[in-house]
Design a protein around this motif. Structure first.
Motif, PDB file in Angstrom:
ATOM      1  N   ASP A   1     -83.633-108.275  15.087  1.00 36.13           N
ATOM      2  CA  ASP A   1     -83.976-106.892  15.391  1.00 36.13           C
ATOM      3  C   ASP A   1     -84.151-106.758  16.896  1.00 36.13           C
ATOM      4  O   ASP A   1     -85.006-107.414  17.486  1.00 36.13           O
ATOM      5  CB  ASP A   1     -85.259-106.505  14.664  1.00 36.13           C
ATOM      6  CG  ASP A   1     -85.524-105.018  14.698  1.00 36.13           C
ATOM      7  OD1 ASP A   1     -84.770-104.291  15.389  1.00 36.13           O
ATOM      8  OD2 ASP A   1     -86.481-104.584  14.043  1.00 36.13           O
ATOM      9  N   LYS A   2     -83.354-105.905  17.500  1.00 32.74           N
ATOM     10  CA  LYS A   2     -83.421-105.729  18.950  1.00 32.74           C
ATOM     11  C   LYS A   2     -84.611-104.887  19.385  1.00 32.74           C
ATOM     12  O   LYS A   2     -85.005-104.919  20.539  1.00 32.74           O
ATOM     13  CB  LYS A   2     -82.127-105.093  19.465  1.00 32.74           C
ATOM     14  CG  LYS A   2     -80.938-106.001  19.309  1.00 32.74           C
ATOM     15  CD  LYS A   2     -79.675-105.360  19.819  1.00 32.74           C
ATOM     16  CE  LYS A   2     -78.500-106.303  19.600  1.00 32.74           C
ATOM     17  NZ  LYS A   2     -77.239-105.725  20.034  1.00 32.74           N
ATOM     18  N   SER A   3     -85.195-104.122  18.452  1.00 29.38           N
ATOM     19  CA  SER A   3     -86.328-103.267  18.831  1.00 29.38           C
ATOM     20  C   SER A   3     -87.642-104.029  18.872  1.00 29.38           C
ATOM     21  O   SER A   3     -88.626-103.524  19.391  1.00 29.38           O
ATOM     22  CB  SER A   3     -86.444-102.090  17.859  1.00 29.38           C
ATOM     23  OG  SER A   3     -86.740-102.562  16.563  1.00 29.38           O
ATOM     24  N   ILE A   4     -87.674-105.248  18.332  1.00 30.22           N
ATOM     25  CA  ILE A   4     -88.875-106.085  18.355  1.00 30.22           C
ATOM     26  C   ILE A   4     -88.641-107.202  19.361  1.00 30.22           C
ATOM     27  O   ILE A   4     -87.534-107.705  19.509  1.00 30.22           O
ATOM     28  CB  ILE A   4     -89.138-106.681  16.958  1.00 30.22           C
ATOM     29  CG1 ILE A   4     -89.312-105.569  15.922  1.00 30.22           C
ATOM     30  CG2 ILE A   4     -90.368-107.559  16.959  1.00 30.22           C
ATOM     31  CD1 ILE A   4     -89.408-106.074  14.503  1.00 30.22           C
ATOM     32  N   ALA A   5     -89.694-107.607  20.041  1.00 27.89           N
ATOM     33  CA  ALA A   5     -89.576-108.681  21.029  1.00 27.89           C
ATOM     34  C   ALA A   5     -89.136-109.967  20.346  1.00 27.89           C
ATOM     35  O   ALA A   5     -89.593-110.294  19.251  1.00 27.89           O
ATOM     36  CB  ALA A   5     -90.908-108.887  21.737  1.00 27.89           C
ATOM     37  N   ALA A   6     -88.250-110.681  21.016  1.00 27.75           N
ATOM     38  CA  ALA A   6     -87.797-111.963  20.483  1.00 27.75           C
ATOM     39  C   ALA A   6     -88.942-112.957  20.579  1.00 27.75           C
ATOM     40  O   ALA A   6     -89.708-112.965  21.532  1.00 27.75           O
ATOM     41  CB  ALA A   6     -86.587-112.459  21.258  1.00 27.75           C
ATOM     42  N   GLY A   7     -89.057-113.797  19.565  1.00 22.84           N
ATOM     43  CA  GLY A   7     -90.116-114.798  19.566  1.00 22.84           C
ATOM     44  C   GLY A   7     -90.655-115.024  18.173  1.00 22.84           C
ATOM     45  O   GLY A   7     -90.029-114.674  17.182  1.00 22.84           O
ATOM     46  N   GLN A   8     -91.846-115.610  18.124  1.00 21.82           N
ATOM     47  CA  GLN A   8     -92.443-115.961  16.848  1.00 21.82           C
ATOM     48  C   GLN A   8     -93.784-115.274  16.665  1.00 21.82           C
ATOM     49  O   GLN A   8     -94.509-115.034  17.626  1.00 21.82           O
ATOM     50  CB  GLN A   8     -92.662-117.471  16.750  1.00 21.82           C
ATOM     51  CG  GLN A   8     -91.406-118.274  16.622  1.00 21.82           C
ATOM     52  CD  GLN A   8     -91.721-119.736  16.334  1.00 21.82           C
ATOM     53  OE1 GLN A   8     -92.858-120.112  16.146  1.00 21.82           O
ATOM     54  NE2 GLN A   8     -90.685-120.548  16.319  1.00 21.82           N
ATOM     55  N   ARG A   9     -94.091-114.998  15.421  1.00 21.84           N
ATOM     56  CA  ARG A   9     -95.420-114.550  15.021  1.00 21.84           C
ATOM     57  C   ARG A   9     -95.639-115.094  13.620  1.00 21.84           C
ATOM     58  O   ARG A   9     -94.735-115.641  13.017  1.00 21.84           O
ATOM     59  CB  ARG A   9     -95.539-113.026  15.067  1.00 21.84           C
ATOM     60  CG  ARG A   9     -94.563-112.279  14.196  1.00 21.84           C
ATOM     61  CD  ARG A   9     -94.611-110.782  14.487  1.00 21.84           C
ATOM     62  NE  ARG A   9     -93.834-110.027  13.536  1.00 21.84           N
ATOM     63  CZ  ARG A   9     -92.531-109.860  13.554  1.00 21.84           C
ATOM     64  NH1 ARG A   9     -91.816-110.442  14.502  1.00 21.84           N
ATOM     65  NH2 ARG A   9     -91.910-109.153  12.655  1.00 21.84           N
ATOM     66  N   ARG A  10     -96.827-114.988  13.098  1.00 20.11           N
ATOM     67  CA  ARG A  10     -97.115-115.555  11.788  1.00 20.11           C
ATOM     68  C   ARG A  10     -97.505-114.472  10.798  1.00 20.11           C
ATOM     69  O   ARG A  10     -98.142-113.490  11.148  1.00 20.11           O
ATOM     70  CB  ARG A  10     -98.231-116.573  11.884  1.00 20.11           C
ATOM     71  CG  ARG A  10     -97.823-117.818  12.670  1.00 20.11           C
ATOM     72  CD  ARG A  10     -98.847-118.909  12.565  1.00 20.11           C
ATOM     73  NE  ARG A  10     -98.685-119.864  11.494  1.00 20.11           N
ATOM     74  CZ  ARG A  10     -97.677-120.703  11.339  1.00 20.11           C
ATOM     75  NH1 ARG A  10     -96.655-120.643  12.147  1.00 20.11           N
ATOM     76  NH2 ARG A  10     -97.662-121.574  10.364  1.00 20.11           N
ATOM     77  N   LEU A  11     -97.119-114.699   9.567  1.00 26.53           N
ATOM     78  CA  LEU A  11     -97.531-113.868   8.453  1.00 26.53           C
ATOM     79  C   LEU A  11     -98.151-114.825   7.442  1.00 26.53           C
ATOM     80  O   LEU A  11     -97.464-115.428   6.642  1.00 26.53           O
ATOM     81  CB  LEU A  11     -96.345-113.126   7.849  1.00 26.53           C
ATOM     82  CG  LEU A  11     -96.630-112.224   6.649  1.00 26.53           C
ATOM     83  CD1 LEU A  11     -97.551-111.083   7.074  1.00 26.53           C
ATOM     84  CD2 LEU A  11     -95.353-111.662   6.085  1.00 26.53           C
ATOM     85  N   GLY A  12     -99.454-114.990   7.542  1.00 32.45           N
ATOM     86  CA  GLY A  12    -100.129-115.998   6.724  1.00 32.45           C
ATOM     87  C   GLY A  12     -99.740-117.378   7.221  1.00 32.45           C
ATOM     88  O   GLY A  12     -99.935-117.709   8.385  1.00 32.45           O
ATOM     89  N   GLU A  13     -99.182-118.173   6.338  1.00 35.43           N
ATOM     90  CA  GLU A  13     -98.757-119.530   6.690  1.00 35.43           C
ATOM     91  C   GLU A  13     -97.308-119.602   7.174  1.00 35.43           C
ATOM     92  O   GLU A  13     -96.871-120.619   7.680  1.00 35.43           O
ATOM     93  CB  GLU A  13     -98.916-120.450   5.467  1.00 35.43           C
ATOM     94  CG  GLU A  13    -100.351-120.623   5.017  1.00 35.43           C
ATOM     95  CD  GLU A  13    -101.170-121.382   6.029  1.00 35.43           C
ATOM     96  OE1 GLU A  13    -100.660-122.361   6.608  1.00 35.43           O
ATOM     97  OE2 GLU A  13    -102.328-120.975   6.253  1.00 35.43           O
ATOM     98  N   VAL A  14     -96.578-118.514   7.003  1.00 32.78           N
ATOM     99  CA  VAL A  14     -95.141-118.526   7.297  1.00 32.78           C
ATOM    100  C   VAL A  14     -94.872-117.913   8.668  1.00 32.78           C
ATOM    101  O   VAL A  14     -95.256-116.779   8.931  1.00 32.78           O
ATOM    102  CB  VAL A  14     -94.367-117.738   6.216  1.00 32.78           C
ATOM    103  CG1 VAL A  14     -92.886-117.731   6.512  1.00 32.78           C
ATOM    104  CG2 VAL A  14     -94.629-118.322   4.845  1.00 32.78           C
ATOM    105  N   PRO A  15     -94.218-118.664   9.569  1.00 30.77           N
ATOM    106  CA  PRO A  15     -93.839-118.058  10.846  1.00 30.77           C
ATOM    107  C   PRO A  15     -92.653-117.110  10.680  1.00 30.77           C
ATOM    108  O   PRO A  15     -91.739-117.379   9.906  1.00 30.77           O
ATOM    109  CB  PRO A  15     -93.465-119.257  11.717  1.00 30.77           C
ATOM    110  CG  PRO A  15     -93.092-120.325  10.758  1.00 30.77           C
ATOM    111  CD  PRO A  15     -93.877-120.078   9.507  1.00 30.77           C
ATOM    112  N   ILE A  16     -92.712-116.004  11.401  1.00 34.29           N
ATOM    113  CA  ILE A  16     -91.610-115.043  11.424  1.00 34.29           C
ATOM    114  C   ILE A  16     -90.931-115.198  12.769  1.00 34.29           C
ATOM    115  O   ILE A  16     -91.559-115.018  13.815  1.00 34.29           O
ATOM    116  CB  ILE A  16     -92.121-113.609  11.243  1.00 34.29           C
ATOM    117  CG1 ILE A  16     -92.841-113.476   9.907  1.00 34.29           C
ATOM    118  CG2 ILE A  16     -90.966-112.625  11.320  1.00 34.29           C
ATOM    119  CD1 ILE A  16     -93.522-112.168   9.724  1.00 34.29           C
TER     120      ILE A  16
END
Length: 126
Positions: free
Chosen positions: A91-106
């Motif tokens: 998704d180009k509208s969201i910054a590239a990189g990582q974030r977490r949703l519970g135990e799963v990294p997005i």
């Protein structure tokens, strides 16, 4: 005065007329609802699928056979031994990189990631 037979005929004629009126109006509304549903479904189908996600799924399946890839509408779920490892979005509208949703990294990318990027991100995710 009107006999009982004529009251019955008049009453049944009124009921039939109301039923015909209701059925014609109901049919138009059902047709319109079906058309709007069909139009919205066709608009969804005509919308171009996320080819970058498809290419990423192909790269993952070819280069990382020990991971299972599950395609969703806007993301890929990556699992290993039936345990969710990561979720990949493009998704180009969201910054590239990582974030977490519970135990799963997005992991978000702006374009199709290379094999090396995927390797490092999946190793970091575990």
């Amino acid at each position: 005065m009107i006999d009982g037979k004529w009251w019955l005929v008049i009453l049944s004629a009124v009921i039939i007329a109301l039923w015909l009126l209701a059925s014609t109006r109901g049919t138009k509304n059902v047709r319109n609802n079906k058309n709007t549903r069909a139009m919205s479904n066709s608009a969804i189908k005509k919308a171009s699928p996320n080819d970058a996600l498809q290419k990423t799924a192909m790269v993952l399946e070819q280069n990382f056979p020990d991971y299972q890839v599950t395609r969703r509408s806007k993301h890929l779920l990556i699992s290993k031994l039936n345990k969710k490892v990561a979720m990949i979005t493009i998704d180009k509208s969201i910054a590239a990189g990582q974030r977490r949703l519970g135990e799963v990294p997005i992991i978000n990318y702006h374009k199709v990631p290379s094999r090396a990027q995927l390797k490092t991100n999946l190793q970091d995710a575990q």
